[in-house]
Write a protein that holds these residues in place. Sequence first.
Motif, PDB file in Angstrom:
ATOM      1  N   GLN A 140       8.855  -2.997   5.771  1.00  0.00           N
ATOM      2  CA  GLN A 140       9.230  -4.226   6.455  1.00  0.00           C
ATOM      3  C   GLN A 140       8.057  -5.188   6.472  1.00  0.00           C
ATOM      4  O   GLN A 140       7.011  -4.899   7.042  1.00  0.00           O
ATOM      5  N   SER A 192      11.214  -8.288   1.887  1.00  0.00           N
ATOM      6  CA  SER A 192      11.202  -6.864   2.183  1.00  0.00           C
ATOM      7  C   SER A 192      10.387  -6.108   1.135  1.00  0.00           C
ATOM      8  O   SER A 192      10.159  -6.583   0.013  1.00  0.00           O
ATOM      9  N   THR A 220      17.928   3.920   2.615  1.00  0.00           N
ATOM     10  CA  THR A 220      16.840   3.073   2.127  1.00  0.00           C
ATOM     11  C   THR A 220      15.893   3.850   1.232  1.00  0.00           C
ATOM     12  O   THR A 220      15.463   3.377   0.181  1.00  0.00           O
TER      13      THR A 220
END
Length: 212
Positions: A60, A65, A90
């Motif tokens: 983050q 991103s 993710t």
Amino acid sequence: MSDATSSLVFIVDDDDEVRRALARLVRSAGYHVEAFESAGSFLNDADLLSRPACLLLDLQLPDVSGLELQREVRMILPVIFITGHGDIPTSVTAMKAGAADFLPKPICDTVLLEVIEHSLVLAVEMFKHRRELTDIQGRLNRLTPREREVMALVVTGRLNKQVASELGTTEKTVKIHRARVMEKMEANSLADLVRIADKAGICAGDRKWTLH
């Protein structure tokens, strides 16, 4: 250990404390370190091509991103994700996109250094491959358009008379072009020329070549 005098570890993390701690740890292992607080500053200021390197990347970031930054650099250097907010989907996305590893915070120092060592071994291979492709591209740039056409046909196994017939010229002319191709491409034999073409990923079907 990898050659610490030439290997570089980039760190991109917006947390000042984490970034400094990671930099201290990596330097303690003998590596050169460059740390950045955002993807933008990294892309603007980091030299990604001069030597082998890997990227220690927070998932983050304040501008884009970590996954977006990975897409920008994954063909250039190995990416190691670090995150305090990761989840299985993710991590799967990151690994499918070629991430070297995906490490949750807090990170075990020993594990991190082992992953960095492995990534830098891969980085050296990626660096050598880029240098080799750059060298091959330089040789290709010396060819004339007709010599490129001749090379594209020769590496598929066609004989001189077949090349001449396809290009609408004489076999003697093809022999001259072929000799020049061998010289400019620094190939000692047809097999050597074919290996160079294969290594560069040259697609000869339509004679529009792409190196990758």
